[in-house]
Design a protein around this motif. Structure first.
Motif, PDB file in Angstrom:
ATOM      1  N   GLU A   1      -2.208  -3.919   9.572  1.00  0.00           N
ATOM      2  CA  GLU A   1      -3.058  -2.734   9.554  1.00  0.00           C
ATOM      3  C   GLU A   1      -4.506  -3.147   9.839  1.00  0.00           C
ATOM      4  O   GLU A   1      -4.870  -4.315   9.683  1.00  0.00           O
ATOM      5  CB  GLU A   1      -2.953  -2.030   8.201  1.00  0.00           C
ATOM      6  CG  GLU A   1      -1.609  -1.383   7.957  1.00  0.00           C
ATOM      7  CD  GLU A   1      -1.604  -0.478   6.726  1.00  0.00           C
ATOM      8  OE1 GLU A   1      -2.670  -0.332   6.087  1.00  0.00           O
ATOM      9  OE2 GLU A   1      -0.547   0.093   6.410  1.00  0.00           O
ATOM     10  N   PRO A   2      -5.355  -2.202  10.238  1.00  0.00           N
ATOM     11  CA  PRO A   2      -6.741  -2.550  10.602  1.00  0.00           C
ATOM     12  C   PRO A   2      -7.537  -3.238   9.505  1.00  0.00           C
ATOM     13  O   PRO A   2      -8.501  -3.949   9.811  1.00  0.00           O
ATOM     14  CB  PRO A   2      -7.347  -1.185  10.946  1.00  0.00           C
ATOM     15  CG  PRO A   2      -6.200  -0.393  11.454  1.00  0.00           C
ATOM     16  CD  PRO A   2      -5.043  -0.809  10.587  1.00  0.00           C
TER      17      PRO A   2
ATOM     18  N   TYR B   1      -5.877  -8.799  11.679  1.00  0.00           N
ATOM     19  CA  TYR B   1      -5.788  -7.687  12.635  1.00  0.00           C
ATOM     20  C   TYR B   1      -6.579  -7.946  13.929  1.00  0.00           C
ATOM     21  O   TYR B   1      -6.043  -7.719  15.027  1.00  0.00           O
ATOM     22  CB  TYR B   1      -6.262  -6.381  11.983  1.00  0.00           C
ATOM     23  CG  TYR B   1      -6.342  -5.213  12.932  1.00  0.00           C
ATOM     24  CD1 TYR B   1      -5.203  -4.519  13.323  1.00  0.00           C
ATOM     25  CD2 TYR B   1      -7.571  -4.809  13.477  1.00  0.00           C
ATOM     26  CE1 TYR B   1      -5.272  -3.460  14.211  1.00  0.00           C
ATOM     27  CE2 TYR B   1      -7.649  -3.752  14.374  1.00  0.00           C
ATOM     28  CZ  TYR B   1      -6.506  -3.079  14.739  1.00  0.00           C
ATOM     29  OH  TYR B   1      -6.578  -2.037  15.623  1.00  0.00           O
TER      30      TYR B   1
ATOM     31  N   THR C   1      -4.663  -7.987  17.440  1.00  0.00           N
ATOM     32  CA  THR C   1      -4.994  -6.915  18.386  1.00  0.00           C
ATOM     33  C   THR C   1      -5.348  -7.490  19.746  1.00  0.00           C
ATOM     34  O   THR C   1      -4.890  -6.999  20.789  1.00  0.00           O
ATOM     35  CB  THR C   1      -6.160  -6.060  17.849  1.00  0.00           C
ATOM     36  OG1 THR C   1      -5.740  -5.385  16.666  1.00  0.00           O
ATOM     37  CG2 THR C   1      -6.598  -5.031  18.879  1.00  0.00           C
TER      38      THR C   1
ATOM     39  N   THR D   1     -13.348   1.542  18.606  1.00  0.00           N
ATOM     40  CA  THR D   1     -14.105   2.305  17.615  1.00  0.00           C
ATOM     41  C   THR D   1     -15.403   1.616  17.228  1.00  0.00           C
ATOM     42  O   THR D   1     -16.183   2.165  16.454  1.00  0.00           O
ATOM     43  CB  THR D   1     -13.244   2.530  16.355  1.00  0.00           C
ATOM     44  OG1 THR D   1     -12.742   1.262  15.903  1.00  0.00           O
ATOM     45  CG2 THR D   1     -12.070   3.449  16.662  1.00  0.00           C
TER      46      THR D   1
ATOM     47  N   ASP E   1      -7.791   0.971  20.022  1.00  0.00           N
ATOM     48  CA  ASP E   1      -7.620  -0.102  19.032  1.00  0.00           C
ATOM     49  C   ASP E   1      -7.146   0.425  17.676  1.00  0.00           C
ATOM     50  O   ASP E   1      -6.260  -0.162  17.054  1.00  0.00           O
ATOM     51  CB  ASP E   1      -8.881  -0.959  18.900  1.00  0.00           C
ATOM     52  CG  ASP E   1     -10.066  -0.218  18.315  1.00  0.00           C
ATOM     53  OD1 ASP E   1     -10.122   1.030  18.423  1.00  0.00           O
ATOM     54  OD2 ASP E   1     -10.969  -0.880  17.761  1.00  0.00           O
ATOM     55  N   LYS E   2      -7.718   1.536  17.203  1.00  0.00           N
ATOM     56  CA  LYS E   2      -7.278   2.077  15.909  1.00  0.00           C
ATOM     57  C   LYS E   2      -7.716   3.521  15.778  1.00  0.00           C
ATOM     58  O   LYS E   2      -8.496   4.039  16.594  1.00  0.00           O
ATOM     59  CB  LYS E   2      -7.829   1.247  14.758  1.00  0.00           C
ATOM     60  CG  LYS E   2      -9.340   1.172  14.672  1.00  0.00           C
ATOM     61  CD  LYS E   2      -9.767   0.257  13.533  1.00  0.00           C
ATOM     62  CE  LYS E   2     -11.277   0.104  13.466  1.00  0.00           C
ATOM     63  NZ  LYS E   2     -11.713  -0.810  12.389  1.00  0.00           N
ATOM     64  N   LEU E   3      -7.217   4.202  14.759  1.00  0.00           N
ATOM     65  CA  LEU E   3      -7.549   5.599  14.534  1.00  0.00           C
ATOM     66  C   LEU E   3      -9.051   5.721  14.322  1.00  0.00           C
ATOM     67  O   LEU E   3      -9.636   4.988  13.515  1.00  0.00           O
ATOM     68  CB  LEU E   3      -6.791   6.141  13.315  1.00  0.00           C
ATOM     69  CG  LEU E   3      -5.261   6.051  13.390  1.00  0.00           C
ATOM     70  CD1 LEU E   3      -4.623   6.620  12.117  1.00  0.00           C
ATOM     71  CD2 LEU E   3      -4.732   6.779  14.616  1.00  0.00           C
TER      72      LEU E   3
ATOM     73  N   ASP F   1      -2.351   0.948  15.923  1.00  0.00           N
ATOM     74  CA  ASP F   1      -2.609   1.249  14.513  1.00  0.00           C
ATOM     75  C   ASP F   1      -1.311   1.722  13.866  1.00  0.00           C
ATOM     76  O   ASP F   1      -0.872   2.861  14.069  1.00  0.00           O
ATOM     77  CB  ASP F   1      -3.686   2.324  14.394  1.00  0.00           C
ATOM     78  CG  ASP F   1      -4.259   2.431  12.984  1.00  0.00           C
ATOM     79  OD1 ASP F   1      -3.522   2.130  12.028  1.00  0.00           O
ATOM     80  OD2 ASP F   1      -5.431   2.831  12.843  1.00  0.00           O
TER      81      ASP F   1
ATOM     82  N   ARG G   1      -0.727   2.553  10.975  1.00  0.00           N
ATOM     83  CA  ARG G   1      -0.874   3.591   9.956  1.00  0.00           C
ATOM     84  C   ARG G   1      -0.294   4.924  10.420  1.00  0.00           C
ATOM     85  O   ARG G   1      -0.033   5.808   9.603  1.00  0.00           O
ATOM     86  CB  ARG G   1      -2.345   3.744   9.573  1.00  0.00           C
ATOM     87  CG  ARG G   1      -2.918   2.561   8.814  1.00  0.00           C
ATOM     88  CD  ARG G   1      -4.398   2.756   8.502  1.00  0.00           C
ATOM     89  NE  ARG G   1      -5.205   2.813   9.720  1.00  0.00           N
ATOM     90  CZ  ARG G   1      -6.522   2.979   9.725  1.00  0.00           C
ATOM     91  NH1 ARG G   1      -7.171   3.131   8.579  1.00  0.00           N
ATOM     92  NH2 ARG G   1      -7.191   3.006  10.874  1.00  0.00           N
TER      93      ARG G   1
END
Length: 655
Positions: free
Chosen positions: A460-461, A466, A470, A490, A556-558, A616, A618
């Motif tokens: 997870e981020p 991570y 990534t 982000t 890359d992530k939320l 991500d 999540r």
């Protein structure tokens, strides 16, 4: 509307490649129905509001422009970006004129700072001639003024975006002399306003629209002529833009601009002794400002003002505010005798008064009754800004927007979260009478795209490994897609880390935001089929690259907002104090809207095809991940790189 938008309608007869879209027709009919309402019982307190989520491929600009033009009403179209303004004026309007067989009475109105001010220009030129310095840029502008009918700086293709000259000669509102200006008869702004008054369709941006709305609410005039309705395109920006104009700011730049303008005016109007005296007064205020700014820590970013006051003590803070205010009053007294020396001196007094009022409002909230605002400061590379920002904008919109127009359309590709409009309804203060329409993209996501999320063992981020994992996974995906990818991050830190990792490991051109201009990067990316573009912030929306060059979007992530932001924290606290759940009522919906904008970069035409990779996990490991997934396009979701290889084919080419 059916006669225009149907498969056998006017558009189809005029355009060789026109494709009838049911969503476009539905939107046009909804807008036409709204603007057709002639009910006598529509009060000034209850504008009819229509909210339309029109996903990519609907063709929403034509769907609201044509009914707006045919309604015969005076309508303002407000956009968030210059690109959309240009598209409307240079592409959509000529097409509509061809289709309807009539001229469209339309005008684009930009912010004042985009136009030259004759009075300030003559001041500047006189100063330069007195100094006997060469002025090649000024010579070019003098030649341009012989031909221009608008005074719009966009006509000056050679002028740099960060020109040091333009702020000295542009029509800033803070320096405007109004009816007292000796050049008012030739004023480009005045000419623009007269022309705007006779136009039925005005194209503006959100910043200009809300600056006009804030000005009207203060009772100090207006920028735009009266209108019956407003259509907001890119309406997901409304809350953030409106927030800026219903708050207050006091900045280092505002004072430095005042100092520069005072000195220039003094050199033109006053004798040498008076100029020296004024310079000493300005120097004294400048020293007081420097002393005040030393209170602020060196760390860049946005921070709560009350935390700073607590650290240095209320007494010290109040003393600094009083002394800075006193220095401003002394400067005000210093220039008072010069009111008869020229038209600009009375305006300087107004600017100083406004600066003092804003400083007091922001810095001493307990004394100014500003409890509904969050008070914060921002340190950037070269300046500090103090701000008081409304915690909620809904009340301002109810009082100043919905109560001032008969019709309001809000449209965007991203207005719903998890299939619901509750977030936008709450944040924009919409009542139960507002109408909602959701139009899905006509693009074939199910058969022409995939959504990739890493396997459950992927960190997870928040995990230490991570960033490394990534970077490795991005490289794996880019080798499968053979470049042709837009990578959205982000944070700058995350972007730079992956850019450094890819250096020397990837056999495709790697473009990185910040290493060239935005337009240069996009042009290179668009025309170099196998290139890879890494970016943050503004590239999450407004990037329109159709075709093979953009066959993969990697996120890359939320995109949750930074939780330490003072405005966000204040809004979270307000929702929690009122019994709500700020994470699900505010943070998740805002992140979903941002994610949907990024995801929307992939499919820009019906023939596009590709992969959306969101690194991500999540999305599956957290309960709220289901709401995010529900908000994404209806593409198959896969969790293995083998599925991506099959999608792109053995040679890594889109098939």
């Amino acid at each position: 509307m059916r006669e225009i938008f149907a498969w056998n309608g006017v558009l189809a007869s005029q355009l060789e490649y026109f494709e009838a879209r049911s969503g476009q027709l539905s939107m046009a009919e909804a807008v036409a129905d709204l603007l057709r309402d002639d009910s006598e019982d529509i009060s000034l307190q209850s504008a009819r509001v229509l909210v339309i989520e029109a996903e990519t491929g609907i063709g929403k600009s034509l769907a609201y422009l044509i009914p707006a033009i045919l309604s015969g009403r005076k309508i303002v179209v407000s956009t968030a970006t210059l690109n959309l303004q240009d598209q409307i004026l240079n592409k959509e309007i000529p097409l509509i004129e061809k289709v309807l067989g009539q001229q469209v009475p339309v005008l684009c109105v930009k912010g004042r700072q985009n136009y030259l001010c004759h009075y300030r220009w003559f001041q500047y030129r006189a100063t330069m001639r007195m100094s006997l310095l060469d002025d090649p840029e000024g010579d070019k502008i003098e030649k341009w003024l012989e031909d221009t009918a608008t005074g719009d700086r966009s006509e000056l293709a050679w002028l740099p975006d960060r020109s040091a000259l333009w702020p000295k000669i542009s029509a800033q509102s803070s320096q405007c002399l109004g009816s007292d200006c000796p050049e008012s008869a030739f004023c480009f702004i005045n000419q623009l306003r007269k022309k705007a008054g006779s136009m039925r369709l005005l194209i503006v941006n959100h910043h200009l629209f809300f600056s006009d709305l804030a000005l009207r609410s203060s009772g100090f005039g207006e920028v735009l002529p009266r209108y019956e309705g407003v259509i907001f395109d890119e309406a997901h920006h409304i809350e953030n833009v409106a927030t800026q104009f219903f708050g207050r700011t006091f900045s280092q730049f505002q004072l430095l601009d005042l100092f520069a303008d005072l000195e220039r005016q003094a050199e033109l109007d006053l004798d040498p002794a008076a100029v020296d005296a004024l310079r000493k007064a300005v120097q004294g205020l400048s020293q007081r400002l420097d002393h005040f700014l030393r209170l602020f820590p060196q760390e860049r970013g946005r921070y709560h003002l009350d935390a700073l006051v607590e650290r240095i003590s209320d007494a010290v803070w109040r003393s600094e505010i009083d002394q800075l205010s006193l220095s401003l009053k002394r400067l005000q007294a210093q220039i008072a005798p010069y009111d008869g020396h020229g038209e600009g001196w009375g305006n300087f007094d107004k600017r100083i008064v406004e600066l003092m009022e804003n400083l007091q409002h922001i810095a001493l909230p307990a004394e100014t009754g500003a409890a509904r605002y969050v008070h914060w400061y921002e340190r950037r590379e070269r300046a500090i800004t103090l701000s008081a920002t409304p915690v909620e904008i809904a009340g301002h919109l109810r009082d100043n927007l919905y109560g001032a127009v008969r019709f309001c359309v809000m449209t965007s590709a991203t207005l719903s979260s998890g299939g619901s409009f509750d977030y936008v309804k709450d944040r924009l203060g919409l009542d139960d009478q507002a109408e909602y329409l959701r139009l899905y993209s006509p693009f074939d996501y199910r058969n022409r795209s995939l959504i990739y999320v890493p396997e459950s063992s992927f960190p997870e981020p928040t995990a230490r490994q991570y960033p490394e994992k990534t970077s490795e996974r991005v490289l794996d995906i880019l080798r499968i897609s053979r470049g042709r990818a837009l990578l959205l991050f982000t944070s700058l830190k995350a972007m730079d880390l992956v850019a450094d990792f890819l250096d020397g490991r990837l056999n495709y051109p790697v473009l990185v935001q910040g290493r060239a201009s935005r337009q240069n990067l996009l042009d290179t990316f668009r025309h170099t089929t196998d290139s890879v573009l890494l970016a943050v912030a503004s590239f999450w929306e407004g990037v329109d690259v159709a075709g093979e060059s953009l066959s993969c979007v990697i996120i890359d992530k939320l995109p949750f907002e930074v939780p330490s932001d003072p405005v966000l924290q204040a809004r979270i606290r307000t929702i929690s104090d009122n019994g709500g759940n700020a994470f699900f009522d505010l943070q998740v919906p805002r992140a979903i809207l941002s994610l949907r904008q990024g995801v929307g970069r992939l499919m820009r035409s019906a023939t596009d095809r590709g992969v959306i990779a969101i690194l991500d996990v999540r999305l599956f490991s957290k309960g709220y991940g289901r709401t995010f997934l529900k908000s994404l396009p209806p593409a198959p979701v896969v969790r293995s790189l083998q599925e991506l290889s099959r999608f792109f084919g053995d040679e890594g080419r889109v098939v």
